[in-house]
Design a protein around this motif. Sequence first.
Motif, short mmCIF file in Angstrom:
data_model
loop_
_atom_site.label_atom_id
_atom_site.label_comp_id
_atom_site.label_asym_id
_atom_site.label_seq_id
_atom_site.Cartn_x
_atom_site.Cartn_y
_atom_site.Cartn_z
N GLU A 235 0.83 -1.21 0.00
CA GLU A 235 0.00 0.00 0.00
C GLU A 235 0.87 1.26 0.00
N ASN A 236 1.95 1.22 0.74
CA ASN A 236 2.86 2.36 0.81
C ASN A 236 3.49 2.62 -0.57
N ASP A 237 3.89 1.57 -1.26
CA ASP A 237 4.47 1.72 -2.60
C ASP A 237 3.44 2.32 -3.56
N ILE A 238 2.19 1.89 -3.47
CA ILE A 238 1.14 2.43 -4.32
C ILE A 238 0.95 3.92 -4.04
N LEU A 239 0.94 4.30 -2.76
CA LEU A 239 0.78 5.72 -2.41
C LEU A 239 1.95 6.56 -2.90
N LYS A 240 3.16 6.01 -2.83
CA LYS A 240 4.34 6.74 -3.33
C LYS A 240 4.22 6.98 -4.83
N LYS A 241 3.77 5.97 -5.56
CA LYS A 241 3.60 6.11 -7.00
C LYS A 241 2.52 7.14 -7.31
N ALA A 242 1.43 7.11 -6.55
CA ALA A 242 0.34 8.08 -6.76
C ALA A 242 0.83 9.50 -6.48
N MET A 243 1.62 9.66 -5.43
CA MET A 243 2.16 11.00 -5.11
C MET A 243 3.05 11.50 -6.23
N ALA A 244 3.85 10.60 -6.80
CA ALA A 244 4.74 11.00 -7.90
C ALA A 244 3.92 11.43 -9.11
N ILE A 245 2.82 10.75 -9.37
CA ILE A 245 1.96 11.12 -10.50
C ILE A 245 1.31 12.48 -10.25
N PHE A 246 0.80 12.71 -9.06
CA PHE A 246 0.14 13.98 -8.75
C PHE A 246 1.15 15.12 -8.67
N ALA A 247 2.38 14.84 -8.30
CA ALA A 247 3.40 15.89 -8.21
C ALA A 247 3.76 16.40 -9.59
N LYS A 248 3.64 15.58 -10.62
CA LYS A 248 3.97 15.98 -11.98
C LYS A 248 2.90 16.90 -12.57
N LYS A 249 1.69 16.84 -12.05
CA LYS A 249 0.59 17.63 -12.61
C LYS A 249 0.59 19.04 -12.12
#
Length: 92
Positions: free
Chosen positions: A78-92
């Motif tokens: 779950e932590n890895d998924i959240l890190k990936k989601a944060m990286a995606i939202f940080a690019k926007k």
Amino acid sequence: MKHKNNGKRYNDDFRKMIVDLYDSGQSVRNLSSEYGVSEVTIYAWIKKLTPMDLEDGSSITPDDYAKLQKQMLKLQEENDILKKAMAIFAKK
């Protein structure tokens, strides 16, 4: 006093009782014949329910340890998924 269970499903209280009787000095052979549970099954319960001592002085059963490991792996995923989601939202 026979407690044969034809369905071969035993509840946790029954398993714990058998392990407690073993810990109090009864032999696996006697427990097997008295309660109608195979010796192999009783040895598996003993292994599963006998606490292991930890370095900090506490203890945990192998079953609880396995549950904690499973929970830890789930949380890491779950932590890895959240890190990936944060990286995606940080690019926007």
